[in-house]
Design a protein around this motif. Structure first.
Motif, PDB file in Angstrom:
ATOM      1  N   ILE A 121       0.848  -1.198   0.000  1.00  0.00           N
ATOM      2  CA  ILE A 121       0.000   0.000   0.000  1.00  0.00           C
ATOM      3  C   ILE A 121       0.877   1.237   0.000  1.00  0.00           C
ATOM      4  O   ILE A 121       1.739   1.389   0.854  1.00  0.00           O
ATOM      5  N   GLY A 122       0.658   2.122  -0.966  1.00  0.00           N
ATOM      6  CA  GLY A 122       1.499   3.310  -1.067  1.00  0.00           C
ATOM      7  C   GLY A 122       0.732   4.591  -0.827  1.00  0.00           C
ATOM      8  O   GLY A 122      -0.450   4.702  -1.148  1.00  0.00           O
ATOM      9  N   GLY A 123       1.420   5.572  -0.251  1.00  0.00           N
ATOM     10  CA  GLY A 123       0.881   6.927  -0.218  1.00  0.00           C
ATOM     11  C   GLY A 123      -0.123   7.222   0.881  1.00  0.00           C
ATOM     12  O   GLY A 123      -0.591   8.351   0.990  1.00  0.00           O
ATOM     13  N   ILE A 124      -0.479   6.211   1.677  1.00  0.00           N
ATOM     14  CA  ILE A 124      -1.459   6.485   2.738  1.00  0.00           C
ATOM     15  C   ILE A 124      -0.948   5.938   4.075  1.00  0.00           C
ATOM     16  O   ILE A 124      -1.672   5.252   4.804  1.00  0.00           O
ATOM     17  N   ASP A 125       0.284   6.279   4.382  1.00  0.00           N
ATOM     18  CA  ASP A 125       0.938   5.756   5.591  1.00  0.00           C
ATOM     19  C   ASP A 125       0.170   6.112   6.863  1.00  0.00           C
ATOM     20  O   ASP A 125       0.036   5.296   7.770  1.00  0.00           O
ATOM     21  N   VAL A 182      -2.751   3.891   7.183  1.00  0.00           N
ATOM     22  CA  VAL A 182      -2.335   2.543   7.585  1.00  0.00           C
ATOM     23  C   VAL A 182      -2.116   2.516   9.099  1.00  0.00           C
ATOM     24  O   VAL A 182      -2.595   1.617   9.794  1.00  0.00           O
ATOM     25  N   ARG A 183      -1.430   3.553   9.608  1.00  0.00           N
ATOM     26  CA  ARG A 183      -1.190   3.623  11.053  1.00  0.00           C
ATOM     27  C   ARG A 183      -2.496   3.643  11.836  1.00  0.00           C
ATOM     28  O   ARG A 183      -2.645   2.951  12.833  1.00  0.00           O
ATOM     29  N   GLU A 184      -3.434   4.460  11.362  1.00  0.00           N
ATOM     30  CA  GLU A 184      -4.705   4.582  12.091  1.00  0.00           C
ATOM     31  C   GLU A 184      -5.498   3.282  12.084  1.00  0.00           C
ATOM     32  O   GLU A 184      -6.112   2.913  13.082  1.00  0.00           O
ATOM     33  N   VAL A 185      -5.487   2.598  10.952  1.00  0.00           N
ATOM     34  CA  VAL A 185      -6.212   1.332  10.870  1.00  0.00           C
ATOM     35  C   VAL A 185      -5.552   0.292  11.779  1.00  0.00           C
ATOM     36  O   VAL A 185      -6.236  -0.454  12.488  1.00  0.00           O
ATOM     37  N   ARG A 186      -4.228   0.290  11.791  1.00  0.00           N
ATOM     38  CA  ARG A 186      -3.532  -0.666  12.656  1.00  0.00           C
ATOM     39  C   ARG A 186      -3.879  -0.441  14.114  1.00  0.00           C
ATOM     40  O   ARG A 186      -4.136  -1.387  14.861  1.00  0.00           O
ATOM     41  N   GLU A 210     -10.330   8.979   6.623  1.00  0.00           N
ATOM     42  CA  GLU A 210     -10.462   9.396   5.235  1.00  0.00           C
ATOM     43  C   GLU A 210      -9.289   8.849   4.414  1.00  0.00           C
ATOM     44  O   GLU A 210      -8.140   8.951   4.818  1.00  0.00           O
ATOM     45  N   VAL A 211      -9.620   8.246   3.278  1.00  0.00           N
ATOM     46  CA  VAL A 211      -8.575   7.719   2.393  1.00  0.00           C
ATOM     47  C   VAL A 211      -8.642   8.495   1.079  1.00  0.00           C
ATOM     48  O   VAL A 211      -9.467   8.205   0.221  1.00  0.00           O
ATOM     49  N   PRO A 212      -7.788   9.511   0.951  1.00  0.00           N
ATOM     50  CA  PRO A 212      -7.860  10.377  -0.222  1.00  0.00           C
ATOM     51  C   PRO A 212      -7.065   9.823  -1.402  1.00  0.00           C
ATOM     52  O   PRO A 212      -6.361   8.827  -1.267  1.00  0.00           O
ATOM     53  N   LYS A 213      -7.172  10.488  -2.519  1.00  0.00           N
ATOM     54  CA  LYS A 213      -6.291  10.159  -3.642  1.00  0.00           C
ATOM     55  C   LYS A 213      -4.868  10.560  -3.265  1.00  0.00           C
ATOM     56  O   LYS A 213      -4.673  11.495  -2.489  1.00  0.00           O
ATOM     57  N   ARG A 270       5.342   6.437  -4.997  1.00  0.00           N
ATOM     58  CA  ARG A 270       5.467   5.185  -4.234  1.00  0.00           C
ATOM     59  C   ARG A 270       4.598   4.083  -4.865  1.00  0.00           C
ATOM     60  O   ARG A 270       5.013   2.938  -5.002  1.00  0.00           O
ATOM     61  N   ILE A 271       3.384   4.448  -5.260  1.00  0.00           N
ATOM     62  CA  ILE A 271       2.472   3.461  -5.849  1.00  0.00           C
ATOM     63  C   ILE A 271       3.014   2.980  -7.206  1.00  0.00           C
ATOM     64  O   ILE A 271       2.931   1.806  -7.553  1.00  0.00           O
ATOM     65  N   LEU A 272       3.613   3.906  -7.966  1.00  0.00           N
ATOM     66  CA  LEU A 272       4.259   3.525  -9.227  1.00  0.00           C
ATOM     67  C   LEU A 272       5.352   2.489  -8.953  1.00  0.00           C
ATOM     68  O   LEU A 272       5.461   1.474  -9.653  1.00  0.00           O
TER      69      LEU A 272
END
Ligand code: ATP
Length: 270
Positions: free
Chosen positions: A19-23, A26-30, A184-187, A195-197
């Protein structure tokens, strides 16, 4: 019948590294899902209730499903997915029964993560609740809320829902003890797109002229899913040209093709 409507995955292949760009997300979900599953005693010792449900909201293709899968995978929990639209059933009582089955299955297969995609399908503010179809949807939502309210925090089942239509949601589902952790999970921004590339070209044979910085800069408005399509499409252009190396020109061609097939610039594959 329940096997058809629900997707059960004992160990989804997705991890946080994919998963890229939404670190931050990721932390909040963890924090909201992983810690209560892995170390429930910490919450008991500190004397706070872990969040009940997590709601991920944001545009299509930004990694909401991936996030839910990854957290299930990384906690060795069973991943159980259900689309909100599947819960909207024709016959009276069917939607509620599916909700009950969903939670029963999760308890059987615990530790488990329940993921309800398109939660808005069963939890929208209704403009006209007089029609019978709406009444049935309402019953399904009530069943969902009652399952969540009846949740014992020590049960190792966590629930994550996702929506692209946060504005449409009935506030009832956002009350404490229900979906009380909103993420919120933005673009992705330019760094995230880069990172996603990288993530989606990991196995690709790239030519030296491929410049991710320039490309990421160029892909304003692209979601993670769009970037995934772009890399695959670039690979296809190389194959059509009978090359084994993917060049910058392939990414350009892919970009043009994707922009053409989407109405809104930069919104493809959603
Ligand atoms: P929807 O709202 O349409 O259900 P979603 O937010 O759940 O979308 P996903 O299903 O998680 O999006 O993403 C679709 C695909 O797009 C993923 O399988 C992945 O290939 C790619 N993708 C999306 N977001 C990301 C990201 N942040 N990092 C890496 N890949 C991503």
């Amino acid at each position: 019948a329940r096997a058809q409507a629900m997707e059960v995955d004992a160990s989804p292949e997705v991890g946080y590294a994919d998963i890229g760009g939404i670190d931050q997300q990721v932390r909040e979900v963890r924090e909201a899902v992983e810690d209560p599953l892995a170390n429930p005693e910490i919450f008991q010792e500190v004397g706070v209730e872990p969040p009940s449900g997590v709601l991920l909201y944001g545009p299509p293709g930004t990694g909401k499903t991936m996030l839910a899968k990854a957290v299930a995978n990384e906690t060795d929990a069973t991943f159980i997915k259900m689309a909100g639209s599947e819960l909207v059933q024709k016959f009276i009582g069917e939607g509620s029964r599916l909700v009950r089955d969903l939670f029963d299955l999760a308890k059987e297969r615990a530790p488990a993560v329940i993921f309800i995609d398109e939660i808005d399908a069963v939890a929208s503010k209704r403009t006209d609740s007089k029609t019978s179809g709406d009444a049935e949807v309402q019953r399904t939502m009530m069943q969902l809320l009652s399952e969540m309210d009846g949740f014992d925090d020590r049960e190792d089942v966590r629930i994550i829902a996702a929506t692209n239509r946060f504005d449409m949601l009935d506030e009832a589902i956002l009350r404490p003890g229900r979906f009380d952790r909103l993420i919120e999970v933005p673009k992705p921004e330019v760094e995230g797109r880069r990172r996603i590339l990288e993530i989606h070209t990991q196995g690709m044979n790239l030519a030296d002229d491929v410049d991710f910085d320039a490309l990421a800069d160029d892909l304003e408005g692209y979601s993670g899913a769009d970037i995934n399509s772009l890399t695959t499409e670039a690979g296809m252009f190389a194959i059509r040209d009978e090359r084994t190396e993917v060049r910058a020109e392939d990414f350009e061609a892919a970009r043009e093709k994707l922009d053409e097939t989407s109405e809104e610039p930069g919104v493809v594959g959603a």
